[in-house]
Design a protein around this motif. Structure first.
Motif, PDB file in Angstrom:
ATOM      1  N   LEU A 196      11.451 -36.375 -25.096  1.00 31.15           N
ATOM      2  CA  LEU A 196      12.561 -36.944 -25.844  1.00 31.15           C
ATOM      3  C   LEU A 196      13.612 -35.897 -26.221  1.00 31.15           C
ATOM      4  N   LEU A 197      13.328 -34.640 -25.879  1.00 31.20           N
ATOM      5  CA  LEU A 197      14.224 -33.545 -26.242  1.00 31.20           C
ATOM      6  C   LEU A 197      14.463 -32.652 -25.038  1.00 31.20           C
ATOM      7  N   LEU A 198      15.686 -32.193 -24.891  1.00 32.55           N
ATOM      8  CA  LEU A 198      16.046 -31.326 -23.770  1.00 32.55           C
ATOM      9  C   LEU A 198      16.771 -30.093 -24.326  1.00 32.55           C
ATOM     10  N   HIS A 199      16.324 -28.914 -23.907  1.00 36.26           N
ATOM     11  CA  HIS A 199      16.898 -27.662 -24.385  1.00 36.26           C
ATOM     12  C   HIS A 199      17.978 -27.171 -23.435  1.00 36.26           C
ATOM     13  N   GLN A 200      19.171 -26.911 -23.977  1.00 36.70           N
ATOM     14  CA  GLN A 200      20.265 -26.391 -23.169  1.00 36.70           C
ATOM     15  C   GLN A 200      20.051 -24.897 -22.913  1.00 36.70           C
ATOM     16  N   TRP A 201      20.168 -24.509 -21.667  1.00 38.07           N
ATOM     17  CA  TRP A 201      19.925 -23.114 -21.297  1.00 38.07           C
ATOM     18  C   TRP A 201      20.888 -22.164 -22.002  1.00 38.07           C
ATOM     19  N   HIS A 202      20.383 -20.995 -22.376  1.00 34.90           N
ATOM     20  CA  HIS A 202      21.220 -19.896 -22.852  1.00 34.90           C
ATOM     21  C   HIS A 202      20.475 -18.590 -22.633  1.00 34.90           C
ATOM     22  N   LYS A 203      21.196 -17.486 -22.664  1.00 36.62           N
ATOM     23  CA  LYS A 203      20.555 -16.186 -22.545  1.00 36.62           C
ATOM     24  C   LYS A 203      19.645 -15.957 -23.743  1.00 36.62           C
TER      25      LYS A 203
END
Length: 358
Positions: A196-203
């Motif tokens: 139900l949750l998606l993490h947006q990519w980052h360094k």
């Protein structure tokens, strides 16, 4: 009702907007957001405040902690202690919520049970606008070891006096809270039936750690210190923490007073002087405001200094400013974190300024 708490400082506004937009699409509107800006620089804070104002479900609060290290625990606690009852969810500015998240989270609420959620991780090449909700499950997924995204009964958190405020910078405060919940006999469950949750990519932010003095406050080795502290907490089966106070953030009045205070103590980087301050002067402060300025000694590295060393004469020993930074910040976050204080690195990286109200 579900209370979502966003702790924040100086992060990318586009990812934040993506997260807010996913909340705007929720099938259930039984939620509100407490956005805690824990000391962003003034320009960023103004932009974030404006962004938050565009969403009726967000309550924005600015904290005057821009000259203190990042402390997620205290940011969260400042909201938790004001909630009367119900449930709260520790959010993250990088999270995209499935449109049914709030609806399903509320349906899973049980008294005394905390629930943490599996999350999918996007990659650097993924574009959030192109991701459909039915693809959430296709991404690399977190395991039960990832403890950051949890829904808690407010009463449970209050009984344990919130998150442990020893953890500064990049900590293990989420895992610590899970351990203390279990130690206190409350239920904790991992939800991985659907993503139900998606993490947006980052360094990685930890990758930005440096061995040099930085105006973005850092302490070398703090991650290892925090994890050793976590191990001890688990071994000792800790439950209730923050015995003196919790969730108390530097006030605007104290911030302005500390800023206006003139420097009333100057030291060089001579080891004996720094040690005398850390272990003698600082613990004895009472009913006063101290503003300290530390600069590199002009004698260190001089021709006279070098000659004395060559001929075996006694000369002072010196710390680097980076070593002093690490020693002083560790002392502050360990023993003086409940006092009003500010801490700055000079723009030319040749001085440290520290003010505290005792």
């Amino acid at each position: 009702m579900l209370n979502l708490i966003y702790p924040y400082r100086n992060r990318d506004l586009q990812r934040l907007k993506n997260s807010f937009e996913s909340l705007a699409r929720q099938t259930s509107k039984e939620f509100k957001v407490f956005f805690i800006d824990y000391g962003s620089d003034p320009k960023t804070a103004e932009k974030v405040k404006k962004l938050c104002a565009a969403y009726s479900f967000i309550s924005y609060q600015y904290c005057f902690t821009q000259f203190q290290p990042w402390n997620k625990s205290r940011a969260l606690n400042s909201v938790i202690k004001t909630l009367e009852s119900g449930f709260c969810f520790v959010a993250d500015v990088d999270i995209i919520f499935h449109s049914t998240f709030v609806e399903k989270a509320i349906s899973l609420q049980e008294t005394d049970k905390s629930l943490y959620f599996q999350v999918g991780f996007t990659s650097e090449k993924d574009k959030i606008r192109d991701i459909s909700e039915n693809r959430f499950h296709q991404y690399r997924k977190s395991t039960a070891e990832a403890t950051g995204l949890t829904m808690f009964p407010v009463e449970v958190l209050k009984k344990l006096r919130g998150f442990d405020e020893f953890y500064h910078f990049w900590g293990a405060e989420d895992t610590d809270m899970h351990a203390r919940i279990k130690n206190a006999g409350f239920q904790l469950e991992y939800f991985d039936k659907e993503v139900l949750l998606l993490h947006q990519w980052h360094k990685s932010y930890r990758a930005s750690e440096t061995q040099k003095l930085s105006r973005r406050l850092q302490v070398q080795g703090i991650v290892q210190i925090n994890h050793q502290y976590l191990k001890l907490a688990i071994q000792q089966k800790k439950t209730i923490i923050n015995q003196n106070s919790w969730g108390n953030i530097l006030s605007k009045a104290d911030f302005l007073q500390l800023e206006a205070q003139p420097v009333n103590l100057k030291l060089t980087n001579e080891k004996a002087k720094i040690q005398a301050f850390l272990y003698g002067e600082l613990p004895g402060l009472e009913n006063q405001i101290l503003k300290l300025r530390i600069e590199k000694s002009t004698f260190e590295g001089s021709g006279k200094f070098r000659l004395k060393k060559i001929f075996g004469k006694k000369v002072p020993e010196y710390y680097s400013l980076k070593e002093i930074n690490d020693l002083l910040l560790l002392q502050v976050i360990s023993f003086y974190r409940d006092k009003p204080y500010i801490y700055k690195i000079g723009a030319d990286f040749k001085s440290i300024e520290f003010a505290i109200k005792c």
